[in-house]
Design a protein around this motif. Structure first.
Motif, PDB file in Angstrom:
ATOM      1  N   ALA A 259      47.063 -22.059 -72.170  1.00  0.00           N
ATOM      2  CA  ALA A 259      48.087 -23.094 -72.302  1.00  0.00           C
ATOM      3  C   ALA A 259      47.415 -24.455 -72.348  1.00  0.00           C
ATOM      4  CB  ALA A 259      49.056 -23.039 -71.131  1.00  0.00           C
TER       5      ALA A 259
ATOM      6  N   GLN B 181      54.894 -17.389 -70.078  1.00  0.00           N
ATOM      7  CA  GLN B 181      53.677 -17.540 -70.854  1.00  0.00           C
ATOM      8  C   GLN B 181      52.609 -16.589 -70.338  1.00  0.00           C
ATOM      9  OE1 GLN B 181      50.936 -20.113 -69.639  1.00  0.00           O
ATOM     10  NE2 GLN B 181      49.674 -19.463 -71.383  1.00  0.00           N
TER      11      GLN B 181
ATOM     12  N   THR C 110      50.025 -21.326 -75.657  1.00  0.00           N
ATOM     13  CA  THR C 110      51.116 -22.292 -75.540  1.00  0.00           C
ATOM     14  C   THR C 110      50.588 -23.718 -75.648  1.00  0.00           C
ATOM     15  OG1 THR C 110      52.194 -20.765 -74.019  1.00  0.00           O
ATOM     16  CG2 THR C 110      53.046 -23.007 -74.086  1.00  0.00           C
TER      17      THR C 110
END
Ligand SMILES: Nc1ncnc2c1ncn2[C@@H]1O[C@H](COP(=O)(O)OP(=O)(O)OP(=O)(O)O)[C@@H](O)[C@H]1O
Ligand code: SF4
Ligand SMILES: [Mg+2]
Lengths: 323, 317
Positions: free
Chosen positions: A40, A204, A211
């Motif tokens: 992420a 996620q 992400t």
């Protein structure tokens, strides 16, 4: 040898210009990064620095006036050259986007269930009732209470938090491998923001998506992102792990950005503006774009755009004075 | 939903009553004595009083109104002063004839307007858009009676391919679903459809452009939906606005165009009104206007109902 594999997302020297009869601005000026599945990244920066445009460029979701340059590779596909049909198949299935304002980003005259189901119907080629069944699963996945009832609700019948959950459910409908979120919590109350962030982080991790989250909010950034990129005038000026960048910001812009917020509790703290105004994107200076506002400025900064250099282990900054 | 429907119908009742009062007042607001057309020259006061009693004009106004409306809901609109036939038997066929023309003009005009408007809205700023805008502006600004006469000159007089007058063989006043009648319908329908086509094209174009700018359209693209599915969303969002304009246009067409119907000798309400005005046939005037205004009220109600079906944000409570 995991390292030698092409990463899920590989962006190289991305540029976006908006060109029309009375306008020519360079909004994104050479953005490069890679992202692996399950990673992420968060993009921070002032308003107008090009965060949203960068994100949209990844799905080619820009108006016709936009000229996109550089390489965008997602899941091994070259997004810049994809034919319209292939682009459509990529959007919503390989790459999904969550928008800032769920009230306006959802169609007001269709039910939540229909709006989720239609994605499933078109991407997975299933019947509408199968799509609805999947929509129900998704509403449960994003923890919307009494999900079966919400399926037939219209966006205006839900609270802001529930609407954003529905938006997330819609984005997840076709099991995307890359999730893009443009200020997903800005429109929400503080307490709801945290719930949505926790949900996003959990999803996620559970689903292993790469992400990218765009945000103004430092709390959001450190809450959900492994990596952080700080953007200024269409360029990344500092990148690194969230922890490193937050704890030891190197670039003068990043420091200025964090200065006032780092000490007084970070969560929910908006970035304080730095004195001076962002550069005119129609006429960027040949040197460092931050020079006019930089406390560490020296004449050499005007020479040419500084390169991204590794200033600490896996931490990069675009400043000639950062060792 | 059924409850909502009933409630909406109930809400329109006051409007309908108000409209009927205006129609009633018409006869008393009109310059001159409403009875002047029936009262013979040099009639004695006794005769005049007799006639007044016969028509109920000696009663107080509210009573007159209630008597009038009570008979009207039973289908009795009085007698035509000129033809001495029941008003209903004059107005009824005229309304039907105007409706035939209106339906033809609406089909043509709305179809064309929606098609052009969507094409222009989707290609805003392009040459297609400019052409459509030019067409719709001229459609709105060309006087339709003038267009009617031009059409007659070209197709009836010069080319001799289409009839210019009436609505059936030998100018008969009955419409049949046959080729002869349809041929009579073509020119007036075209003349009547031009203005609605222009107005609808413009409003569809504007609404489509507005909808395409909305965030949710971008979301639909971000979801990877094909253009035809996005179109469904655009249509459903644009429909309420366009429907409102369509309702107005339809109401206007149902009112019949005095000018177009006169140019083509189409025996509709416009034609009837024209005759009634010139002969000061107030019962006919009143009856026609009452029937037409009830159509307006009904169309409004229908548009409201359709809008609330299409847009869930319109409160049904
Ligand atoms: N369609 C467009 N046409 C012209 N210029 C645009 C367009 N979209 C964005 N821009 C310009 O690009 C620049 C960057 O916009 P962008 O939306 O990416 O900023 P941002 O970093 O997301 O800011 P914010 O935090 O306010 O969302 C802005 O100066 C904006 O005016
Ligand atoms: S390059 Fe110079 S002006 Fe730019 S951030 Fe570094 S010190 Fe400041
Ligand atoms: Mg933005």
């Amino acid at each position: 040898m995991v390292e030698t594999q092409t990463p899920l997302v590989a962006i190289e020297d991305l540029t976006v210009r908006f060109v029309s009869r009375d306008l020519d601005i360079s909004v994104v000026n050479g953005v490069s990064f890679t992202l692996a599945a399950g990673e992420a990244m968060c993009i921070l920066g002032e308003s107008g620095s090009g965060k949203s445009v960068t994100l949209r460029a990844l799905m080619r979701l820009l108006p016709p006036a936009a000229r996109v340059g550089g390489k965008i590779s997602i899941g091994g596909l070259d997004v810049t050259t994809l034919a319209d049909g292939d682009l459509r198949r990529l959007r919503g299935s390989l790459v999904s986007m969550i928008f800032q304002e769920p009230m306006t980003a959802l169609d007001p005259v269709f039910t939540i269930g229909t709006q989720i189901a239609e994605s499933v119907v078109f991407h997975d080629g299933v019947s509408y009732s199968a799509g609805r069944k999947r929509a129900l699963e998704l509403l449960e996945l994003v923890q919307i209470p009494s999900a079966p009832r919400r399926l037939d609700a219209y966006p205006h019948e839900l609270s802001g938090g529930l609407r954003q959950r529905a938006m997330i459910a819609m984005a997840l409908a076709c099991r995307p491998r890359v999730l893009l979120a443009d200020e997903p919590t800005t429109a929400l109350d503080a307490t709801v923001q945290i719930q949505i962030l926790l949900l996003m982080r959990q999803l996620q991790r559970d689903l292993g998506m790469a992400t990218i989250i765009v945000t103004h909010d430092l709390g959001v950034a450190c809450e959900v992102a492994d990596k952080m990129a700080v953007m200024y005038a269409g360029r990344f000026v500092e990148t690194g792990s969230s922890v490193d960048v937050m704890e030891t910001p190197r670039h003068p812009y990043t420091r200025g950005l964090f200065q006032s917020t780092v000490h007084g509790g970070m969560r929910g703290a908006p970035l304080d503006p730095i004195p001076g105004s962002p550069p005119d994107l129609a006429e960027l200076p040949p040197g460092c774009a931050f020079a006019p506002r930089c406390p560490a400025y020296e004449p050499a900064c005007d020479g040419r755009v500084p390169d991204m250099v590794e200033v600490a282990r896996a931490q990069f900054a675009r400043c000639i004075r950062c060792p | 939903m059924l409850l909502y429907l009933l409630r909406r119908i109930l809400y329109t009742l006051p409007i309908a009553i108000g409209v009927s009062m205006v129609c009633f007042a018409l006869i008393h607001l009109a310059p001159g004595d409403p009875l002047s057309a029936v009262i013979p020259e040099g009639a004695s006061p006794e005769v005049i009083a007799q006639i007044k009693t016969a028509y109920g004009f000696d009663q107080p106004l509210p009573i007159q109104y209630f008597n009038w409306i009570w008979r009207a809901v039973q289908g009795d609109f009085g007698m035509s002063i000129m033809t001495r036939r029941p008003v209903l038997s004059e107005v009824g066929p005229a309304v039907v004839n105007t409706m035939i023309l209106a339906v033809a003009a609406v089909t043509l005009g709305f179809g064309l307007g929606v098609g052009l408007g969507i094409a222009a809205g989707y290609t805003a700023g392009s040459p297609i858009d400019r052409v459509v805008t030019a067409i719709s502006v001229s459609g709105v600004s060309v006087p339709h009676y003038w267009l009617g006469m031009v059409l007659i000159v070209i197709f009836a007089v010069n080319l001799g391919v289409l009839p210019a007058m009436g609505m059936g063989a030998q100018g008969s006043a009955t419409f049949a679903l046959d080729w002869v009648s349809l041929r009579h319908l073509i020119l007036p329908a075209i003349a009547m459809s031009v203005i609605p086509a222009g107005i609808i094209a413009r409003s569809v174009r504007g609404t489509v452009i507005e909808v395409l700018k909305q965030d949710y359209v971008q979301t639909l693209h971000a979801k990877g939906l094909p253009g035809r599915r996005v179109f469904v969303h655009v249509v459903k969002n644009a429909a309420p606005t366009v429907l409102a304009i369509m309702g107005l246009q339809l109401a206007q067409l149902l009112g019949g165009s005095i000018l177009v119907e006169t140019v083509f000798s189409w025996p509709g309400t416009g034609f009837l009104l024209n005759t009634a005005i010139f002969t000061r046939d107030l019962p006919i005037l009143q009856g026609t206007i009452l029937v037409l205004s009830m159509f307006f009220v009904a169309i409004n109600l229908m548009v409201d109902l359709l809008q609330s079906v299409l847009d869930p944000r319109i409160k049904r409570a």
